[in-house]
Design an enzyme around this catalytic site. Structure first.
Site: not given
Length: 152
Positions: A35, A43, A77
């Site tokens: 990330r 999104e 992540r």
């Protein structure tokens, strides 16, 4: 204290702020889902979600990336400062109007706010919309709608 800088190859782009990189040598590499630190991209289903992903792909896909890991997020992540081809990915995404500065994680990146203000003033990317919706607002709204839909 940040972890050591990693040099990796970007092998997948998931959205405008998430990618997968292969780090290490050919006989002993590790795939890492990343990330990009300090930003939040639209999104996939949101306006500019696909354009943001495409912009990140142009910057990083099949490129060497320098990663400075910061932490792990709640999804496992690695959150990292990312440079692809010498370009600061967070700055490039924000400057092109393809991501928001995520203020809780951008306190050490004041230049990002300047880039965002410029993109907004020039109505670049997502700022060309009359009322762009931040991805955290979009996620919150849709999570609430889904939970209401399942209880009906």
């Amino acid at each position: 204290m940040p972890l050591a800088t990693l040099i990796c190859l970007v092998v997948a782009i998931h959205d405008g702020d998430t990618l997968t990189a292969r780090c290490g040598n050919a006989t002993n590499y590790q795939q890492v889902r990343l990330r990009v630190a300090a930003i939040d991209a639209p999104e996939s289903q949101q306006a500019f979600g696909q354009k943001s992903r495409e912009h990140l792909a142009r910057l990083c896909f099949r490129q060497q990336a320098m990663l400075q890991p910061v932490e792990k997020d709640k999804y496992g992540r690695t959150v990292a400062h990312v440079r692809c081809g010498g370009t600061d990915v967070a700055a490039a995404q924000v400057g092109a109007g393809m991501a928001w500065v995520y203020m809780p994680y951008a306190v050490d990146r004041p230049g990002l706010t300047v880039l965002q203000d410029r993109a907004r003033a020039q109505r670049t990317g997502l700022w060309s919309q009359p009322r762009p919706q931040a991805p955290w607002t979009y996620r919150h709204k849709h999570a609430r709608q889904e939970s209401q839909g399942s209880s009906a």
